[in-house]
Enzyme design. Structure first.
Site, PDB file in Angstrom:
ATOM      1  N   TYR A  64      -0.907  -9.004  -6.692  1.00 47.71           N
ATOM      2  CA  TYR A  64      -1.458  -7.674  -6.424  1.00 47.71           C
ATOM      3  C   TYR A  64      -0.878  -6.651  -7.411  1.00 47.71           C
ATOM      4  O   TYR A  64      -1.622  -5.952  -8.106  1.00 47.71           O
ATOM      5  CB  TYR A  64      -1.123  -7.289  -4.988  1.00 47.71           C
ATOM      6  N   ARG A  98       8.288   4.253   3.993  1.00 50.13           N
ATOM      7  CA  ARG A  98       6.975   4.421   3.381  1.00 50.13           C
ATOM      8  C   ARG A  98       6.541   5.854   3.666  1.00 50.13           C
ATOM      9  O   ARG A  98       7.089   6.522   4.547  1.00 50.13           O
ATOM     10  CB  ARG A  98       5.934   3.459   3.989  1.00 50.13           C
TER      11      ARG A  98
END
Ligand code: NAD
Ligand code: UDP
Ligand code: UDP
Length: 335
Positions: free
Chosen positions: A149, A215
């Site tokens: 990815y 995050r």
């Protein structure tokens, strides 16, 4: 005869989570929308409400193969985004990012379309610089489980800038940070959907490690607004530009918040961190503020409340049936 004042917009990955919201917003703004998707992680259901719209068209197609259509703008979103899904067939993930980018850039070159790449904060890897600015080159493992990815997206960025330098294409590159909201899949594997579904079902909340990793979560409506703003910006505004919400939260705090907001009795259980899981992530969005006059408006609290509402409706009284019919399955079995 087509009405030449109306932009014809191609959205690849348009039946996915972000793509379906983007298709909606583009239709609202008066564009003709061609949604292309191979339904790898996306669902026809996500755009079922748009199928009767006179300016919407859905095409099943895999962008690793050439595509010949006539459009004015291309949003290239096709690519599984959840680590669980992009690691299931990693070679296909890299192909989608790299071959897909080449095909969409070739298309943009032929029809002289503007083209936007949905890149990712993953290009920064496990960052040594915090918060992340666009001029940071990142800290990415080229051979790890996330590399299909991360490196696929990095190569796609390279291709975009080489098509700019070599063919003067009108490119835009958005580095999207963790985005969440309604229409994520119950078994998506990403943290917000996992925690909400677990909390609503009274199942254990699966916290990876001690949950001190962070995050920064952006609500989908804000993010989609940023993508459209970037596409509409002058051609010298190529990016890469970070799009995300700078409100940073540890994953442990997130778990606590979801439990409190759902009133759940779920307990937190710990399991090992997955390979190469980044420790900290937070966008510096100075560039987006300056160049696009864009910043997110929806707080994590507000966005979580809306997302919990979505999952309550989805799981609702038919939750057992949902699990049995496989509505929540993915390409590894999702309907
Ligand atoms: P998603 O998995 O819901 O959507 C991806 C869509 O692409 C799906 O509909 C899938 O079927 C389709 N697709 C995959 N491979 C394809 C192929 N070869 N040909 C055609 N269609 C294909 O994920 P999402 O969260 O909506 O992410 C959309 C894009 O945004 C992705 O490119 C992702 O990398 C990027 N992004 C998302 C986030 C996020 O937090 N949601 C963060 C950073 C970047
Ligand atoms: N391509 C496409 N649609 C088009 C034009 C091109 O899918 O309308 C694909 C085609 O498969 C090609 C790739 O885009 O291989 C790159 O095109 P480009 O013109 O940049 O390079 P070339 O054709 O020389 O390989
Ligand atoms: N995570 C977790 N429990 C889960 C799913 C994810 O603790 O059930 C963690 C994961 O290890 C990571 C963070 O939450 O540290 C964000 O994971 P996600 O897969 O949503 O996105 P990404 O790692 O790609 O940012």
């Amino acid at each position: 005869m087509r009405n030449s004042s109306r932009p014809r917009v191609l959205v690849t990955g348009g039946a996915g989570f972000l793509g379906s919201h983007l298709c909606e917003r583009l239709l609202e703004s008066g564009s003709d929308v061609l949604c292309v998707d191979n339904f790898y992680t996306g669902l026809r259901d996500n755009v079922a409400h748009l199928l009767e719209h006179p300016r919407f068209e859905l095409m099943r197609h895999d962008i690793t193969f050439p595509l010949y259509v006539e459009v004015d703008e291309i949003y290239n979103l096709a690519c599984p985004a959840s680590p669980v899904h992009y690691q299931l067939d990693p070679v296909q993930t890299t192909k989608t990012s790299v071959h897909g980018a080449i095909n969409m850039l070739g298309l943009a070159k032929r029809v002289k379309a503007r083209i936007l790449q949905a890149s990712t904060s993953e290009v920064y890897g496990d960052p040594n610089v915090h918060p992340q600015r666009e001029d940071y080159w990142g800290n990415v493992n080229p051979i790890g489980v996330r590399s299909c990815y991360d490196e696929g997206k990095r190569c796609a960025e390279t291709l975009f800038f080489d098509y700019l330098r070599q063919h003067s294409l009108r490119i835009r590159v958005a580095r999207i940070f963790n985005t969440y909201g309604p229409r994520m899949y119950p078994n998506d594997g990403r943290v917000i959907s996992n925690f909400i579904v677990q909390a609503l079902r009274g199942e254990d909340i699966t916290l990876h490690g001690d949950g001190s990793q962070t995050r920064s979560f952006c609500y989908v409506d804000d993010l989609v607004g940023g993508l459209i703003r970037l596409m509409g910006a002058p051609d010298d505004c190529t990016g890469p530009v970070n799009l995300g919400n700078p409100e940073e939260s540890s994953i442990r705090e997130l778990a606590g918040r979801v439990i409190a907001m759902t009133g759940s009795q779920s307990k937190i259980v710990h399991s090992p961190r997955p390979g190469d899981d980044p420790n900290r992530r937070r966008p510096d969005i100075t560039l987006a503020r300056q160049k696009l006059a864009w910043e997110p408006k929806i707080t994590l609290e507000q966005g979580l409340a809306r997302t919990i509402g979505f999952f309550k409706d989805l799981l609702g009284p038919n939750d057992g049936a949902l699990r049995r019919t496989g509505r929540e399955q993915t390409h590894s079995g999702r309907a």
